[in-house]
Design a protein around this motif. Structure first.
Motif, PDB file in Angstrom:
ATOM      1  N   CYS A 146       0.826  -1.209   0.000  1.00 24.68           N
ATOM      2  CA  CYS A 146       0.000   0.000   0.000  1.00 24.68           C
ATOM      3  C   CYS A 146       0.861   1.260   0.000  1.00 24.68           C
ATOM      4  N   HIS A 150       0.347   5.031  -1.506  1.00 27.63           N
ATOM      5  CA  HIS A 150      -0.285   5.883  -0.493  1.00 27.63           C
ATOM      6  C   HIS A 150       0.743   6.293   0.542  1.00 27.63           C
ATOM      7  N   TRP A 157       0.536   6.682   9.371  1.00 29.13           N
ATOM      8  CA  TRP A 157       0.314   5.417  10.078  1.00 29.13           C
ATOM      9  C   TRP A 157       1.516   5.069  10.953  1.00 29.13           C
ATOM     10  N   HIS A 162      -2.703   7.851  11.471  1.00 23.45           N
ATOM     11  CA  HIS A 162      -3.713   7.169  10.657  1.00 23.45           C
ATOM     12  C   HIS A 162      -3.805   5.730  11.145  1.00 23.45           C
ATOM     13  N   GLY A 163      -5.035   5.207  11.248  1.00 23.33           N
ATOM     14  CA  GLY A 163      -5.197   3.854  11.750  1.00 23.33           C
ATOM     15  C   GLY A 163      -5.481   3.864  13.235  1.00 23.33           C
ATOM     16  N   MET A 176      -3.084  -1.635  14.355  1.00 25.69           N
ATOM     17  CA  MET A 176      -3.751  -2.326  13.264  1.00 25.69           C
ATOM     18  C   MET A 176      -2.991  -2.017  11.977  1.00 25.69           C
ATOM     19  N   THR A 177      -3.011  -2.978  11.058  1.00 24.38           N
ATOM     20  CA  THR A 177      -2.364  -2.737   9.781  1.00 24.38           C
ATOM     21  C   THR A 177      -3.433  -2.417   8.724  1.00 24.38           C
ATOM     22  N   CYS A 181      -8.414  -2.820   8.266  1.00 21.39           N
ATOM     23  CA  CYS A 181      -9.520  -1.873   8.083  1.00 21.39           C
ATOM     24  C   CYS A 181      -9.965  -1.762   6.628  1.00 21.39           C
ATOM     25  N   HIS A 182      -9.016  -1.881   5.699  1.00 17.93           N
ATOM     26  CA  HIS A 182      -9.338  -1.712   4.280  1.00 17.93           C
ATOM     27  C   HIS A 182      -9.261  -3.052   3.570  1.00 17.93           C
TER      28      HIS A 182
HETATM   29  C1  HEC Z   1      -7.983   1.423  12.151  1.00 18.33           C
HETATM   30  C2  HEC Z   1      -8.406   1.404  10.790  1.00 18.33           C
HETATM   31  C3  HEC Z   1      -7.496   1.901   9.671  1.00 18.33           C
HETATM   32  C4  HEC Z   1      -6.193   1.498   9.428  1.00 18.33           C
HETATM   33  C5  HEC Z   1      -5.330   0.543  10.226  1.00 18.33           C
HETATM   34  C6  HEC Z   1      -5.816   2.168   8.205  1.00 18.33           C
HETATM   35  N1  HEC Z   1      -6.836   2.958   7.750  1.00 18.33           N
HETATM   36 FE1  HEC Z   1      -6.867   4.073   6.050  1.00 18.33          FE
HETATM   37  N2  HEC Z   1      -8.670   4.821   6.555  1.00 18.33           N
HETATM   38  C7  HEC Z   1      -9.443   4.410   7.620  1.00 18.33           C
HETATM   39  C8  HEC Z   1     -10.692   5.137   7.608  1.00 18.33           C
HETATM   40  C9  HEC Z   1     -11.827   4.966   8.613  1.00 18.33           C
HETATM   41  C10 HEC Z   1     -10.650   6.007   6.498  1.00 18.33           C
HETATM   42  C11 HEC Z   1     -11.718   6.960   6.018  1.00 18.33           C
HETATM   43  C12 HEC Z   1     -11.476   8.313   6.582  1.00 18.33           C
HETATM   44  C13 HEC Z   1     -12.508   9.292   6.125  1.00 18.33           C
HETATM   45  O1  HEC Z   1     -13.353   8.956   5.311  1.00 18.33           O
HETATM   46  O2  HEC Z   1     -12.430  10.414   6.597  1.00 18.33           O
HETATM   47  C14 HEC Z   1      -9.361   5.775   5.848  1.00 18.33           C
HETATM   48  C15 HEC Z   1      -8.940   6.435   4.702  1.00 18.33           C
HETATM   49  C16 HEC Z   1      -7.836   6.038   3.939  1.00 18.33           C
HETATM   50  C17 HEC Z   1      -7.518   6.535   2.605  1.00 18.33           C
HETATM   51  C18 HEC Z   1      -8.345   7.521   1.818  1.00 18.33           C
HETATM   52  C19 HEC Z   1      -7.771   8.924   1.937  1.00 18.33           C
HETATM   53  C20 HEC Z   1      -8.038   9.520   3.257  1.00 18.33           C
HETATM   54  O3  HEC Z   1      -7.057   9.817   3.991  1.00 18.33           O
HETATM   55  O4  HEC Z   1      -9.216   9.728   3.616  1.00 18.33           O
HETATM   56  C21 HEC Z   1      -6.377   5.893   2.194  1.00 18.33           C
HETATM   57  C22 HEC Z   1      -5.666   6.082   0.852  1.00 18.33           C
HETATM   58  C23 HEC Z   1      -5.989   5.014   3.276  1.00 18.33           C
HETATM   59  N3  HEC Z   1      -6.891   5.127   4.307  1.00 18.33           N
HETATM   60  C24 HEC Z   1      -4.884   4.184   3.245  1.00 18.33           C
HETATM   61  C25 HEC Z   1      -4.410   3.462   4.341  1.00 18.33           C
HETATM   62  C26 HEC Z   1      -3.135   2.787   4.368  1.00 18.33           C
HETATM   63  C27 HEC Z   1      -2.132   2.751   3.244  1.00 18.33           C
HETATM   64  C28 HEC Z   1      -3.042   2.191   5.604  1.00 18.33           C
HETATM   65  C29 HEC Z   1      -1.870   1.406   6.176  1.00 18.33           C
HETATM   66  C30 HEC Z   1      -0.566   2.044   6.115  1.00 18.33           C
HETATM   67  C31 HEC Z   1      -4.272   2.478   6.325  1.00 18.33           C
HETATM   68  N4  HEC Z   1      -5.055   3.262   5.530  1.00 18.33           N
HETATM   69  C32 HEC Z   1      -4.573   2.027   7.608  1.00 18.33           C
HETATM   70  C33 HEC Z   1      -9.106   3.449   8.539  1.00 18.33           C
HETATM   71  C34 HEC Z   1      -7.879   2.818   8.631  1.00 18.33           C
END
Ligand code: HEC
Ligand code: HEC
Ligand code: HEC
Ligand code: HEC
Length: 206
Positions: A146, A150, A157, A162-163, A176-177, A181-182
């Motif tokens: 990823c 990203h 993260w 983030h996460g 969490m990785t 979540c995704h």
């Molecule tokens: C604990 C849960 C969680 C983890 C772990 C997580 N995400 Fe997310 N991520 C989310 C959520 C919830 C959103 C939606 C946020 C929103 O809509 O405002 C999101 C949004 C995003 C987006 C859309 C752009 C943005 O910022 O809104 C991307 C791309 C993304 N994540 C990539 C990643 C990547 C790459 C990782 C690992 C390095 C990761 N995420 C780990 C929960 C997570």
């Protein structure tokens, strides 16, 4: 005793008490020492993430200056090991002789020009993921996949922005990785209405 002497005596007692209070804190050499000592046993609960991650199989990763635990994935992936079926190159498994597999996976991620199955999976080495440059990536470290595209979320993260950390910020840090979540095949997270108390329904019931 004269009035002045009396006031003087009271002041002395007051000042003495002030200092003796301070003296009670003297067991700690500094404020950070005190915080460290006091947080060892917070309301009887030792401050550690271990109670939260005890039942979890984790792997330790180091990315730049950050070292932390993430949940292990391979045991969670239904069709792993892929080589149970993918014992030969993909080209030899396709065609009218074979049933269509993975019909339940629809790719809703980047557009079709940018991405297909082979962007992340290697038809000749299915038990590992594949980087854009053809290097193999362990399924337990799929965040590396990823992070190629990203990088902003990856940076956030690593730092914990983030996460989600499991068990808060307590040591050892566990987070969490991405794939917790995704869904890598359909990663967009739908926005939801916040759940709320429905006063209209309550009125109707009355
Ligand atoms: C604990 C849960 C969680 C983890 C772990 C997580 N995400 Fe997310 N991520 C989310 C959520 C919830 C959103 C939606 C946020 C929103 O809509 O405002 C999101 C949004 C995003 C987006 C859309 C752009 C943005 O910022 O809104 C991307 C791309 C993304 N994540 C990539 C990643 C990547 C790459 C990782 C690992 C390095 C990761 N995420 C780990 C929960 C997570
Ligand atoms: C139960 C057997 C089975 C297992 C287990 C299995 N596969 Fe497959 N897979 C197949 C067959 C058969 C095909 C070829 C037919 C097709 O394309 O549907 C295939 C095709 C694929 C393709 C190519 C799809 C396309 O449209 O080009 C990918 C990618 C793939 N598998 C990934 C995986 C990965 C990754 C795993 C392990 C996490 C896995 N498979 C486990 C049977 C399996
Ligand atoms: C953006 C990268 C990416 C793309 C593109 C992608 N995959 Fe995956 N796939 C992954 C990752 C990462 C996992 C492991 C997810 C996990 O840890 O749960 C996975 C898991 C799987 C699995 C195992 C699922 C399970 O739960 O048993 C199969 C099968 C699979 N992929 C097939 C495909 C097929 C077929 C395509 C094309 C239609 C495809 N993938 C496209 C990244 C990708
Ligand atoms: C080859 C580059 C590439 C890889 C690898 C990749 N992505 Fe993406 N991803 C994209 C593109 C391009 C989009 C669409 C961006 C857009 O629409 O703004 C996207 C969209 C997303 C979104 C949705 C953003 C939204 O609209 O809410 C999330 C979440 C996401 N990816 C997470 C992941 C995760 C998790 C992985 C690893 C399993 C991953 N991506 C791997 C290129 C990639």
């Amino acid at each position: 005793m004269s009035r002045q002497n009396y006031i003087f005596l009271l002041s002395c007692i007051f000042i003495f008490m002030l200092f003796s209070c301070k003296h009670g804190e003297g067991e700690y050499h500094s404020l950070t020492d005190k915080i460290e000592e006091k947080s060892k046993d917070y309301h009887g609960i030792p401050v550690s993430s271990e109670p939260y991650i005890d039942d979890l199989k984790t792997v330790e990763i180091t990315e730049g200056e950050h070292t932390f635990l993430i949940p292990e994935r391979k045991s969670q992936i239904t069709s792993y090991a892929c080589t149970e079926c993918h014992s030969k190159p993909l080209e030899q498994m396709k065609g009218s002789d074979f049933k269509k597999a993975h019909w339940d996976i629809g790719l809703v991620h980047a557009n079709k020009v940018t991405m297909n199955c082979a962007t992340c999976h290697n038809g000749n080495n299915m038990d590992n993921l594949q980087s854009l440059t053809g290097n193999s990536i362990d399924f337990n470290r799929s965040y590396k996949l990823c992070s190629q595209c990203h990088s902003q979320q990856f940076e956030d993260w690593k730092g914990g922005a983030h996460g989600k950390n499991i068990g808060g910020w307590a040591d050892p840090r566990a987070a969490m990785t991405c794939v917790n979540c995704h869904n890598p095949h359909k990663p967009h997270i739908e926005s939801r209405w916040p759940s709320r108390f429905n006063t209209q329904k309550v009125k109707e019931r009355e």
